[in-house]
Design a protein around this motif. Structure first.
Motif, PDB file in Angstrom:
ATOM      1  N   THR A  52      50.780 -11.232 -14.691  1.00 24.29           N
ATOM      2  CA  THR A  52      49.461 -11.815 -14.507  1.00 24.29           C
ATOM      3  C   THR A  52      48.649 -11.002 -13.502  1.00 24.29           C
ATOM      4  OG1 THR A  52      50.286 -13.283 -12.760  1.00 24.29           O
ATOM      5  CG2 THR A  52      50.344 -14.128 -15.013  1.00 24.29           C
ATOM      6  N   THR A  55      43.684  -6.446 -14.921  1.00 24.11           N
ATOM      7  CA  THR A  55      42.273  -6.270 -15.222  1.00 24.11           C
ATOM      8  C   THR A  55      42.114  -5.612 -16.589  1.00 24.11           C
ATOM      9  OG1 THR A  55      41.770  -6.016 -12.855  1.00 24.11           O
ATOM     10  CG2 THR A  55      40.094  -5.280 -14.422  1.00 24.11           C
ATOM     11  N   GLU A  56      41.708  -6.372 -17.560  1.00 23.56           N
ATOM     12  CA  GLU A  56      41.504  -5.906 -18.930  1.00 23.56           C
ATOM     13  C   GLU A  56      42.693  -5.092 -19.461  1.00 23.56           C
ATOM     14  OE1 GLU A  56      37.229  -4.997 -20.170  1.00 23.56           O
ATOM     15  OE2 GLU A  56      37.220  -4.441 -18.051  1.00 23.56           O
ATOM     16  N   SER A 104      32.121  -1.511 -24.014  1.00 23.41           N
ATOM     17  CA  SER A 104      33.326  -2.337 -24.109  1.00 23.41           C
ATOM     18  C   SER A 104      34.431  -1.706 -24.936  1.00 23.41           C
ATOM     19  CB  SER A 104      32.979  -3.706 -24.690  1.00 23.41           C
ATOM     20  OG  SER A 104      32.557  -3.596 -26.033  1.00 23.41           O
ATOM     21  N   PHE A 365      41.707 -13.817 -27.361  1.00 21.71           N
ATOM     22  CA  PHE A 365      41.451 -12.430 -26.986  1.00 21.71           C
ATOM     23  C   PHE A 365      42.731 -11.594 -26.923  1.00 21.71           C
ATOM     24  CE2 PHE A 365      38.068 -15.038 -25.046  1.00 21.71           C
ATOM     25  CZ  PHE A 365      37.009 -14.574 -25.799  1.00 21.71           C
ATOM     26  N   ASP A 381      46.577 -10.450 -23.365  1.00 20.77           N
ATOM     27  CA  ASP A 381      45.275 -11.115 -23.345  1.00 20.77           C
ATOM     28  C   ASP A 381      44.363 -10.300 -22.436  1.00 20.77           C
ATOM     29  OD1 ASP A 381      43.063 -12.792 -22.704  1.00 20.77           O
ATOM     30  OD2 ASP A 381      44.251 -14.591 -23.077  1.00 20.77           O
ATOM     31  N   ARG A 383      41.964 -10.911 -20.827  1.00 18.04           N
ATOM     32  CA  ARG A 383      41.496 -11.591 -19.611  1.00 18.04           C
ATOM     33  C   ARG A 383      42.451 -11.439 -18.445  1.00 18.04           C
ATOM     34  NH1 ARG A 383      40.360 -17.191 -22.657  1.00 18.04           N
ATOM     35  NH2 ARG A 383      42.428 -16.589 -23.428  1.00 18.04           N
ATOM     36  N   GLY A 384      43.638 -10.805 -18.683  1.00 19.30           N
ATOM     37  CA  GLY A 384      44.460 -10.437 -17.534  1.00 19.30           C
ATOM     38  C   GLY A 384      45.914 -10.836 -17.560  1.00 19.30           C
ATOM     39  N   THR A 385      46.421 -11.338 -18.694  1.00 17.48           N
ATOM     40  CA  THR A 385      47.799 -11.820 -18.729  1.00 17.48           C
ATOM     41  C   THR A 385      48.578 -11.161 -19.858  1.00 17.48           C
ATOM     42  OG1 THR A 385      47.151 -13.964 -17.811  1.00 17.48           O
ATOM     43  CG2 THR A 385      49.267 -13.865 -18.940  1.00 17.48           C
TER      44      THR A 385
END
Length: 524
Positions: A52, A55-56, A104, A365, A381, A383-385
């Protein structure tokens, strides 16, 4: 990364008193630190958060060196090392100063370790470079420290000009033949305006196959277009729009290719081991299964029609060949970045069967899948995980044990910290020594319960005390301040989520192990 940068007409989208002598002893230690196809539903897929605070994250792989490490690629240009549920604090590689990532779909997109990495220390990175976003496939060397690469060792092996900032592909991997395969998108915009997918004189919209065993990269022997005029010798296969993740089946050598579609369909393409290359996967003559003028085209193993969802964007995965989850064995697991599903394909001869897998909780995501050296699969993911994929109840790679007793701090903010003691009957005591919002000293905590790697505590804040000789127990009150949730990634790292009154607010902060109680260790 995906599809949200297409032309405007493409609407696809993109947390007991007898124990006080021991706690006081721990406090003293802590104070010392203050200053220093057919669809079935047969498998219940489970996801367990394993790494966890990233960052992206866009990719995860291993070095094949027996170290048990995984390497996690972050889009902005950082590679981090994960081991046993903990992300090492020092990056393996940080080249954010050379990575173009404003758009992106740009960034550090791929990573591959040389098959001889254990002896030669070589690895390869695929990224869009400054200043113009062109693709760079570069070789790097590990430093004398096995956990840190030499950022100054970069050697450009293959460049690809990018006319637009999207559809960069970016996956790389070594095949069973020892050659480096590279996925390249069609150059972007929308609708392949330059016709790159079918143009054999450009490297865009292709799979490349390179021999990188020497000091420079050369087209691999046996490539289908060697020594042919107006055809690039690096090309292995073509007709791709934006291949977002490929993988080799580690057991059979088969190659699976996921290609993001535009208006009609997403594709999963299959290339059997031992292929001589040269396949034309159709873009932009066809999108999904071809029905007209299909001569010379290789049909997808699976064509997934677009839905009325805001978008569709396939994410390629892996065939599971690990031993921990036998019900997944032999299944090709893939997903969709926008729609959030995870499905699987099984293949028998030319017949492909699609299965729907049901993860616990929201997938959301799913930017990529990854594989470690043992064959375990992961979902990333953005989003960071990073989640471990399994076929049973959600598991944690760690469970709270008495060894978690000790002092914990945030390495980045060593001026405050927490005392934790694991009590009988799945209870936990945690006391946070910190500061008030106005700067005065504060300490609060409580006793809660834990299960697995997570603890929940109702927090009290002692008030009315005075220093001796004016201490009066009758004046002490213990109002409830709020709640804390402690989640441990490992025996050395975790996170505190809190929601307090009295102006403290809510938030979270990472905690790192400072001390272990005498007689205990993380190996217990």
């Amino acid at each position: 990364m995906r599809r949200n940068l297409d032309d405007p007409s493409d609407t696809s989208c993109a947390e007991g008193s007898s124990r006080w002598p021991r706690i006081v002893a721990l406090l003293l230690t802590w104070l010392l630190a203050l200053f220093g196809a057919p669809v079935s539903a047969q498998i219940d897929l489970r996801l367990t958060a394993t790494y966890t605070g990233l960052t992206e994250p866009l990719y995860l792989t291993h070095a094949g060196d027996g170290s048990g490490r995984v390497f996690i690629v972050e889009r902005k240009g950082v590679i981090k090392i994960g081991r046993n549920g903990t992300v090492l604090a020092t990056p393996f590689l940080d080249i954010r100063d050379r990575v173009a990532s404003d758009e992106s779909e740009q960034g550090m997109l791929g990573l591959a370790f040389d098959p001889q990495f254990e002896s030669n220390g070589r690895f390869y990175v695929n990224y869009t470079g400054l200043p113009n976003g062109d693709t760079r496939v570069s070789r790097f060397q590990v430093s004398a420290d096995a956990n840190i690469a030499d950022a100054g060792s970069e050697q450009l092996m293959q460049g690809i000009g990018q006319p637009f900032p999207n559809h960069n592909g970016g996956w790389m991997g070594f095949g069973p033949d020892g050659f480096l395969y590279i996925a390249s998108g069609d150059g972007g915009s929308g609708g392949d305006p330059n016709g790159n997918g079918q143009n054999l004189n450009t490297l865009l919209g292709k799979i490349l196959r390179l021999d990188v065993s020497g000091q420079s990269a050369v087209p691999a022997p046996g490539n289908p277009f060697l020594n042919q005029s107006n055809r690039q010798p690096q090309i292995w296969a073509y007709g791709l729009r934006n291949p977002w993740r490929m993988s080799f089946d580690r057991q059979t050598g088969d190659l699976w290719i996921a290609d993001v579609g535009q208006d009609r369909a997403e594709e999963i393409n299959f290339q059997a081991a031992g292929s001589s290359g040269g396949q034309n996967y159709g873009w932009k003559v066809a999108e999904g299964t071809c029905t007209n003028n299909c001569t010379g085209l290789t049909q997808p193993a699976l064509s997934i029609p677009h839905t009325s969802q805001p978008c569709d964007s396939v994410t390629g995965g892996y065939v599971y060949r690990g031993s921990a989850y036998p019900r997944l064995h032999g299944l090709y697991i893939f997903g969709d970045y926008c729609r959030g599903y995870i499905d699987a394909l099984s293949r028998s001869g030319n017949t492909v069967t699609r299965q729907s897998l049901r993860p616990n909780g929201s997938v959301g995501f799913n930017a990529s899948f990854g594989e470690d050296e043992a064959g375990n699969l992961y979902l990333l993911d953005v989003r960071g995980t990073v989640f471990l994929i399994s076929d049973g109840p959600a598991q944690s790679l760690n469970t709270i044990t008495p060894a978690y007793t000790g002092t914990w701090i945030n390495n980045a903010e060593p001026g405050h910290g927490m005392l934790i003691e694991i009590l009988p009957d799945n209870r936990i005591l945690a006391w946070w020594f910190t500061y008030q919002p106005n700067g005065g000293q504060a300490w609060f905590g409580g006793i809660g319960t834990y299960s697995g790697n997570t603890a929940t505590i109702e927090v009290i804040k002692a008030e009315g005390g005075r220093f001796v000789p004016n201490f009066d127990p009758a004046s002490i009150s213990n109002p409830v301040l709020g709640t804390m949730r402690l989640t441990f990634d490992s025996c050395t790292n975790g996170r505190v989520e809190y929601q307090f009154t009295q102006g403290y607010g809510s938030g979270s902060w990472p905690i790192n192990r400072l001390t272990v109680a005498a007689g205990l260790s993380c190996a217990d």
